[in-house]
Motif scaffolding. Structure first.
Motif, PDB file in Angstrom:
ATOM      1  N   UNK A   1       3.904   5.735  -5.438  1.00 11.38           N
ATOM      2  CA  UNK A   1       3.865   5.773  -6.911  1.00 11.38           C
ATOM      3  C   UNK A   1       2.816   6.773  -7.396  1.00 11.38           C
ATOM      4  N   UNK A   2       1.665   6.800  -6.731  1.00 12.06           N
ATOM      5  CA  UNK A   2       0.612   7.736  -7.136  1.00 12.06           C
ATOM      6  C   UNK A   2       1.069   9.186  -6.938  1.00 12.06           C
ATOM      7  N   UNK A   3       1.655   9.468  -5.787  1.00  7.56           N
ATOM      8  CA  UNK A   3       2.123  10.829  -5.500  1.00  7.56           C
ATOM      9  C   UNK A   3       3.292  11.205  -6.417  1.00  7.56           C
ATOM     10  N   UNK A   4       4.046  10.226  -6.852  1.00  7.57           N
ATOM     11  CA  UNK A   4       5.168  10.469  -7.766  1.00  7.57           C
ATOM     12  C   UNK A   4       4.713  11.019  -9.112  1.00  7.57           C
TER      13      UNK A   4
ATOM     14  N   UNK B   1      -6.694   8.403  -4.860  1.00  6.99           N
ATOM     15  CA  UNK B   1      -7.066   7.527  -5.971  1.00  6.99           C
ATOM     16  C   UNK B   1      -6.604   6.081  -5.760  1.00  6.99           C
ATOM     17  N   UNK B   2      -5.789   5.852  -4.738  1.00  7.77           N
ATOM     18  CA  UNK B   2      -5.272   4.505  -4.478  1.00  7.77           C
ATOM     19  C   UNK B   2      -6.338   3.668  -3.775  1.00  7.77           C
ATOM     20  N   UNK B   3      -6.594   2.467  -4.307  1.00  9.96           N
ATOM     21  CA  UNK B   3      -7.543   1.546  -3.673  1.00  9.96           C
ATOM     22  C   UNK B   3      -7.081   1.243  -2.257  1.00  9.96           C
TER      23      UNK B   3
ATOM     24  N   UNK C   1       0.834  -1.203   0.000  1.00 11.12           N
ATOM     25  CA  UNK C   1       0.000   0.000   0.000  1.00 11.12           C
ATOM     26  C   UNK C   1       0.870   1.255   0.000  1.00 11.12           C
ATOM     27  N   UNK C   2       1.924   1.234   0.794  1.00  9.32           N
ATOM     28  CA  UNK C   2       2.867   2.363   0.808  1.00  9.32           C
ATOM     29  C   UNK C   2       3.434   2.595  -0.599  1.00  9.32           C
ATOM     30  N   UNK C   3       3.866   1.522  -1.237  1.00  6.77           N
ATOM     31  CA  UNK C   3       4.441   1.636  -2.582  1.00  6.77           C
ATOM     32  C   UNK C   3       3.432   2.206  -3.579  1.00  6.77           C
TER      33      UNK C   3
ATOM     34  N   UNK D   1      -5.890   5.728   6.234  1.00  9.55           N
ATOM     35  CA  UNK D   1      -5.545   7.149   6.210  1.00  9.55           C
ATOM     36  C   UNK D   1      -4.061   7.326   5.902  1.00  9.55           C
ATOM     37  N   UNK D   2      -3.766   8.277   5.038  1.00 12.09           N
ATOM     38  CA  UNK D   2      -2.390   8.589   4.673  1.00 12.09           C
ATOM     39  C   UNK D   2      -2.076  10.007   5.136  1.00 12.09           C
ATOM     40  N   UNK D   3      -0.865  10.202   5.653  1.00  9.58           N
ATOM     41  CA  UNK D   3      -0.363  11.537   5.941  1.00  9.58           C
ATOM     42  C   UNK D   3       0.856  11.744   5.059  1.00  9.58           C
TER      43      UNK D   3
END
Length: 99
Positions: free
Chosen positions: A11-14, A68-70, A5-7, A40-42
């Protein structure tokens, strides 16, 4: 935290580029940290210039890409090291429902 999930979030933020340099904000080191807690992501963003006029756009784009990440249901952005960090953080993290 799931490494997968981190990856996916990283990748999405990249995919968000600094509009002046045309380079990924992850590659440029503008994204300082990504932490995942459940769904939740910070994301911590520190622009290269404390007066960067594009940081709000980059923060909003990073939030949209991470959302946008599942498996991700909420994203909190923390802009640091910018002259207007408090105002930008309030604007970016505002709940659209007003709650």
């Amino acid at each position: 935290m799931s490494d997968e999930l981190y990856d996916k979030v990283r990748a999405a933020v990249s995919n968000v580029n600094d509009p002046h340099m045309g380079v990924s904000i992850v590659e440029m080191g503008i994204v300082q940290d990504i932490k995942i807690d459940g769904t939740t992501v910070k994301v911590v963003i520190k622009p290269t210039n404390p007066g960067c006029m594009s940081v709000a756009r980059m923060a909003a784009d990073a939030k949209a890409h991470a959302l946008s990440v599942d498996g991700i249901e909420d994203v909190k952005i923390s802009v640091e090291g910018h002259a207007m960090a408090d105002s930008i953080n309030e604007m970016i993290n505002k709940n659209p429902s007003g709650k």
